[in-house]
Design an enzyme around this catalytic site. Structure first.
Site, PDB file in Angstrom:
ATOM      1  N   LYS A 121     -19.110  20.401  24.757  1.00  0.00           N
ATOM      2  CA  LYS A 121     -17.908  19.878  25.401  1.00  0.00           C
ATOM      3  C   LYS A 121     -18.109  18.447  25.906  1.00  0.00           C
ATOM      4  CE  LYS A 121     -14.953  23.055  24.675  1.00  0.00           C
ATOM      5  NZ  LYS A 121     -13.726  22.739  23.918  1.00  0.00           N
ATOM      6  N   HIS A 176     -15.412  36.567  30.762  1.00  0.00           N
ATOM      7  CA  HIS A 176     -15.771  35.913  32.007  1.00  0.00           C
ATOM      8  C   HIS A 176     -15.607  36.883  33.178  1.00  0.00           C
ATOM      9  CE1 HIS A 176     -15.128  32.245  29.494  1.00  0.00           C
ATOM     10  NE2 HIS A 176     -16.181  31.860  30.171  1.00  0.00           N
ATOM     11  N   LEU A 218      -9.486  19.855  25.637  1.00  0.00           N
ATOM     12  CA  LEU A 218      -9.681  20.773  26.760  1.00  0.00           C
ATOM     13  C   LEU A 218     -11.125  21.238  26.807  1.00  0.00           C
ATOM     14  CD1 LEU A 218      -6.411  22.866  26.385  1.00  0.00           C
ATOM     15  CD2 LEU A 218      -6.851  20.973  27.947  1.00  0.00           C
ATOM     16  N   SER A 272     -14.282  22.304  30.091  1.00  0.00           N
ATOM     17  CA  SER A 272     -14.637  23.265  31.126  1.00  0.00           C
ATOM     18  C   SER A 272     -15.419  22.566  32.222  1.00  0.00           C
ATOM     19  CB  SER A 272     -15.480  24.385  30.509  1.00  0.00           C
ATOM     20  OG  SER A 272     -16.239  25.058  31.495  1.00  0.00           O
ATOM     21  N   SER A 273     -15.342  23.107  33.418  1.00  0.00           N
ATOM     22  CA  SER A 273     -16.088  22.531  34.545  1.00  0.00           C
ATOM     23  C   SER A 273     -17.598  22.637  34.357  1.00  0.00           C
ATOM     24  CB  SER A 273     -15.685  23.215  35.849  1.00  0.00           C
ATOM     25  OG  SER A 273     -15.960  24.604  35.789  1.00  0.00           O
ATOM     26  N   CYS A 274     -18.053  23.439  33.396  1.00  0.00           N
ATOM     27  CA  CYS A 274     -19.499  23.578  33.175  1.00  0.00           C
ATOM     28  C   CYS A 274     -20.122  22.314  32.583  1.00  0.00           C
ATOM     29  CB  CYS A 274     -19.810  24.792  32.304  1.00  0.00           C
ATOM     30  SG  CYS A 274     -19.352  24.577  30.582  1.00  0.00           S
ATOM     31  N   TYR A 323     -22.876  25.409  25.429  1.00  0.00           N
ATOM     32  CA  TYR A 323     -21.424  25.186  25.413  1.00  0.00           C
ATOM     33  C   TYR A 323     -21.092  23.866  26.119  1.00  0.00           C
ATOM     34  CZ  TYR A 323     -16.465  26.011  26.464  1.00  0.00           C
ATOM     35  OH  TYR A 323     -15.103  25.901  26.574  1.00  0.00           O
TER      36      TYR A 323
END
Length: 315
Positions: free
Chosen positions: A140, A179, A105, A107-109, A136
């Site tokens: 990922k 967030h 999993l 993240s869209s970042c 980060y």
């Protein structure tokens, strides 16, 4: 399938706990769980011993060091190195111990700051990242690529799911590391208690963001668990976004705050827009179920019931 040993890394976090709840509802029961106090995922020898002893059949990696713009700016080394160590240990030991399915999993970042909208999986590594969370994101991306490499080289069913901005029960409401959505819930709630005082929010309010209730991500994880997905990377989101200003107005109405909102435009906005193209998951048969207002109401109710013990994140 329900009898297979499933290790959920990060089972006490917002994502991991939602994944576990959902799988339990589906009849899964053979979970291996360790808190961070019991197993330091950054420690290679500890993770090696854990995998040798427990031999999970399925690993779901919901463990990560996460935070908002402030935390990412202030602790770049930890956001890069802790996440690299966690996922490297989990991915490598899964390969060495013949784990049959690994769900990573992210993240869209991971996508470039100015990638075409909505964000497609094919945009990965086509341009530079958003500077406020690149540490980060780099970690990922490395995890996504490690799973892809294993898939290509060893033919293993290792897949990466990239959710959009998540929120929900068991979220982090610590104002130094949370967030935007949970931070707003707390700010509006505290301002309401103080007599509807003015709420100060970062930026201009103009960036567009997409939000997914964490239980919907948990359903996507179960979908990936029960189906062999043909590609290595999938976006998970709603495919719908709104401005941060509109998000603030929505949260303000749910919380019942009646004061002013002050936008501090000297603070950074981050990426101008982050909308996910979720057509690949839709084509396979998964779609989100919980709309934003309903999800915010559920999250605020949980916040009210857990104010005395919601987690404060120590960085």
């Amino acid at each position: 399938m329900e009898d297979k040993k499933i290790y959920i890394a990060g089972h006490r976090g917002m994502v991991g706990s939602a994944v576990k709840r959902n799988l339990e509802n589906l009849g899964y029961h053979n979970f291996i769980l360790r808190s961070s106090a019991e197993l330091d995922l950054r420690n290679q020898s500890e993770v090696q011993e854990f995998f040798r002893n427990e031999k999970p059949a399925i690993v779901i990696d919901a463990a990560a060091k996460v935070g908002g713009i402030l935390a990412n700016n202030n602790y770049p080394y930890q956001f890069l190195m802790d996440n690299m160590q966690i996922q490297n240990n989990l991915i490598n030991e899964s390969l060495q111990n013949d784990v049959e399915k690994f769900i990573f999993l992210g993240s869209s970042c991971i996508y470039p700051k100015f990638a075409p909208q909505p964000l497609q999986e094919s945009s990965l590594l086509t341009d530079s990242l958003e500077p406020t969370n690149e540490w980060y994101a780099l970690a990922k991306i490395a995890g996504v690529k490690a799973c892809q490499a294993i898939r290509n080289q060893f033919g293993k069913d290792y897949v990466s799911l990239m959710p959009t901005n998540l929120y929900g029960t068991h979220d982090n409401f610590d104002l130094t590391s949370s967030h935007v959505l949970p931070a707003m819930i707390r700010k509006f709630h505290e301002a309401k208690l103080e007599g509807h005082t003015t709420v100060n929010l970062w930026g201009s309010g103009s960036p567009m963001r997409e939000f997914l209730f964490v239980d919907d991500l948990a359903r996507a994880v179960a979908f990936a668990l029960e189906n062999k997905l043909p590609e290595y990377l999938y976006n998970v989101g709603t495919g719908v976004d709104l401005s941060i200003k509109d998000l603030a107005t929505l949260i303000q109405s749910v919380v019942g705050h009646q004061g002013e909102i002050n936008w501090d435009s000297s603070k950074p906005d981050g990426t101008p827009r982050k909308l996910m193209d979720v057509s690949k998951m839709h084509e396979l048969g998964w779609k989100h179920q919980i709309e934003l207002k309903d999800g915010i109401q559920t999250t605020y109710q949980w916040f009210l019931e857990n104010q005395d013990n919601y987690k404060e994140v120590k960085l």
